[in-house]
Design a protein around this motif. Structure first.
Motif, short mmCIF file in Angstrom:
data_model
loop_
_atom_site.label_atom_id
_atom_site.label_comp_id
_atom_site.label_asym_id
_atom_site.label_seq_id
_atom_site.Cartn_x
_atom_site.Cartn_y
_atom_site.Cartn_z
N ALA A 38 4.68 -27.20 47.84
CA ALA A 38 6.12 -27.42 48.05
C ALA A 38 6.89 -26.14 47.73
CB ALA A 38 6.62 -28.58 47.21
N GLU A 39 6.54 -25.50 46.63
CA GLU A 39 7.19 -24.24 46.25
C GLU A 39 6.94 -23.15 47.30
OE1 GLU A 39 9.16 -23.34 43.65
OE2 GLU A 39 9.14 -25.33 42.76
N ALA A 40 5.68 -23.01 47.73
CA ALA A 40 5.33 -21.95 48.67
C ALA A 40 5.96 -22.18 50.05
CB ALA A 40 3.81 -21.84 48.80
N SER A 41 6.04 -23.43 50.48
CA SER A 41 6.53 -23.74 51.82
C SER A 41 8.01 -24.08 51.87
CB SER A 41 5.75 -24.93 52.39
OG SER A 41 6.03 -26.09 51.63
N ASP A 42 8.60 -24.33 50.70
CA ASP A 42 10.00 -24.75 50.58
C ASP A 42 10.20 -26.14 51.20
OD1 ASP A 42 12.36 -23.99 49.31
OD2 ASP A 42 13.31 -23.39 51.18
N ASP A 43 9.12 -26.94 51.23
CA ASP A 43 9.19 -28.31 51.75
C ASP A 43 9.18 -29.27 50.57
OD1 ASP A 43 8.84 -30.84 52.80
OD2 ASP A 43 7.13 -30.32 54.05
N PHE A 44 10.36 -29.73 50.20
CA PHE A 44 10.52 -30.62 49.05
C PHE A 44 10.79 -32.06 49.48
CE2 PHE A 44 11.52 -26.35 47.57
CZ PHE A 44 10.69 -26.26 46.45
N ASN A 45 10.24 -32.46 50.61
CA ASN A 45 10.39 -33.83 51.09
C ASN A 45 9.95 -34.78 49.97
OD1 ASN A 45 9.98 -36.37 52.32
ND2 ASN A 45 9.39 -35.44 54.25
N PRO A 46 10.79 -35.75 49.60
CA PRO A 46 10.45 -36.64 48.48
C PRO A 46 9.22 -37.52 48.74
CG PRO A 46 12.50 -37.33 49.52
CD PRO A 46 12.13 -36.01 50.11
N VAL A 47 8.79 -37.65 49.99
CA VAL A 47 7.57 -38.43 50.24
C VAL A 47 6.36 -37.75 49.59
CG1 VAL A 47 6.84 -37.44 52.46
CG2 VAL A 47 6.43 -39.87 51.98
N HIS A 48 6.50 -36.45 49.30
CA HIS A 48 5.42 -35.69 48.66
C HIS A 48 5.60 -35.59 47.15
CE1 HIS A 48 4.48 -34.63 52.73
NE2 HIS A 48 5.54 -33.86 52.87
N LEU A 49 6.84 -35.69 46.69
CA LEU A 49 7.13 -35.32 45.30
C LEU A 49 7.74 -36.42 44.44
CD1 LEU A 49 8.65 -31.86 46.24
CD2 LEU A 49 6.37 -32.28 45.32
N ASP A 50 8.26 -37.47 45.03
CA ASP A 50 9.00 -38.50 44.28
C ASP A 50 8.36 -39.87 44.50
OD1 ASP A 50 10.85 -40.46 43.45
OD2 ASP A 50 12.58 -39.27 44.08
N GLU A 51 7.65 -40.36 43.50
CA GLU A 51 6.91 -41.62 43.64
C GLU A 51 7.85 -42.79 43.93
OE1 GLU A 51 3.96 -44.04 44.33
OE2 GLU A 51 3.56 -41.96 43.79
N ALA A 52 9.03 -42.83 43.29
CA ALA A 52 9.96 -43.94 43.53
C ALA A 52 10.40 -43.96 44.99
CB ALA A 52 11.17 -43.82 42.60
N PHE A 53 10.73 -42.80 45.53
CA PHE A 53 11.12 -42.71 46.94
C PHE A 53 9.93 -43.07 47.83
CE2 PHE A 53 11.25 -40.52 50.97
CZ PHE A 53 12.54 -40.77 51.43
N ALA A 54 8.78 -42.44 47.57
CA ALA A 54 7.61 -42.60 48.44
C ALA A 54 7.08 -44.03 48.44
CB ALA A 54 6.51 -41.63 48.00
N SER A 55 7.26 -44.74 47.33
CA SER A 55 6.75 -46.12 47.26
C SER A 55 7.50 -47.05 48.22
CB SER A 55 6.83 -46.65 45.83
OG SER A 55 8.18 -46.79 45.44
N LYS A 56 8.69 -46.63 48.66
CA LYS A 56 9.49 -47.45 49.58
C LYS A 56 9.24 -47.09 51.04
CE LYS A 56 13.05 -48.10 46.14
NZ LYS A 56 13.81 -47.17 45.35
N THR A 57 8.35 -46.12 51.28
CA THR A 57 8.05 -45.71 52.66
C THR A 57 6.85 -46.49 53.19
OG1 THR A 57 6.47 -43.97 52.07
CG2 THR A 57 8.83 -43.35 52.09
N ALA A 58 6.54 -46.26 54.44
CA ALA A 58 5.38 -46.91 55.07
C ALA A 58 4.07 -46.52 54.38
CB ALA A 58 5.31 -46.52 56.55
N TYR A 59 4.07 -45.40 53.65
CA TYR A 59 2.85 -44.94 52.97
C TYR A 59 2.64 -45.59 51.61
CZ TYR A 59 2.92 -41.57 56.71
OH TYR A 59 2.94 -41.00 57.94
N ARG A 60 3.66 -46.27 51.10
CA ARG A 60 3.58 -46.99 49.82
C ARG A 60 3.14 -46.09 48.67
NH1 ARG A 60 6.67 -50.15 51.80
NH2 ARG A 60 6.03 -51.94 53.01
N GLY A 61 3.60 -44.86 48.69
CA GLY A 61 3.29 -43.92 47.62
C GLY A 61 3.26 -42.50 48.14
N ARG A 62 3.18 -41.57 47.22
CA ARG A 62 3.21 -40.15 47.57
C ARG A 62 2.00 -39.77 48.42
NH1 ARG A 62 3.68 -36.96 42.18
NH2 ARG A 62 3.53 -35.24 43.65
N ILE A 63 2.25 -38.86 49.34
CA ILE A 63 1.18 -38.28 50.15
C ILE A 63 1.30 -36.76 50.11
CG2 ILE A 63 0.97 -40.28 51.66
CD1 ILE A 63 2.58 -38.69 53.79
N ALA A 64 0.18 -36.10 50.35
CA ALA A 64 0.18 -34.63 50.41
C ALA A 64 0.83 -34.19 51.71
CB ALA A 64 -1.25 -34.11 50.33
#
Length: 152
Positions: A38-64
């Motif tokens: 995330a730091e190297a790419s400047d991609d801070f999408n919460p689906v990768h970094l925020d479990e609370a956010f990611a748990s509400k997505t279709a992935y039901r949790g953080r993904i790489a």
């Protein structure tokens, strides 16, 4: 398929490559890898970094990040097959399943074609988690025709 390891020189030259050669590497996905990517790419999408956010997505949790997993293919191309001196020219990618913290990604790169005239090699690139295809694509790389002389 002929599984190879790193060439003693660090890289295979064009004349040493042939269709059917393959290399694999297993890379463990950690929270730290995802954070650093995330730091190297400047991609801070919460689906990768925020479990609370990611748990509400279709992935039901953080993904790489998909491109983090894809970069594991670059690790094989740059260090094993063809190895040192190989230069990426293009890459197609298809993502099939998410990769999560704790997963071991098995990356397999195999030689599909060798063009002696242009010094280009086409590589099939695949990634697996628990035997399931998570990503695939084709890379085109330029490969050195000879090794650089050793420095005294």
């Amino acid at each position: 398929m002929e599984l190879v390891t790193t060439h003693p020189s660090g890289g295979y030259i064009l004349e040493e490559l042939h269709v059917g050669m393959a290399a694999e590497k297993i890379i463990h996905v950690t929270e730290e890898r995802i954070r650093l990517f995330a730091e190297a790419s400047d991609d801070f999408n919460p689906v990768h970094l925020d479990e609370a956010f990611a748990s509400k997505t279709a992935y039901r949790g953080r993904i790489a990040h998909g491109l983090l997993s894809a970069s594991f293919g670059s690790a094989v191309v740059g260090t094993i097959l063809p190895g040192a001196g190989a230069i990426y020219l293009s890459q197609t990618l298809g993502f099939h399943l998410p990769v999560r913290i704790g997963d071991d990604v098995v990356v397999r790169i195999s030689v599909v074609s060798v063009d002696q005239e242009s010094a280009r090699v086409e590589l099939n690139c695949e990634g697996f988690v628990d035997g399931k295809l998570i990503m695939d694509g084709v890379a085109l790389v330029r490969v050195p025709r000879r090794r650089r002389p050793a420095k005294d």
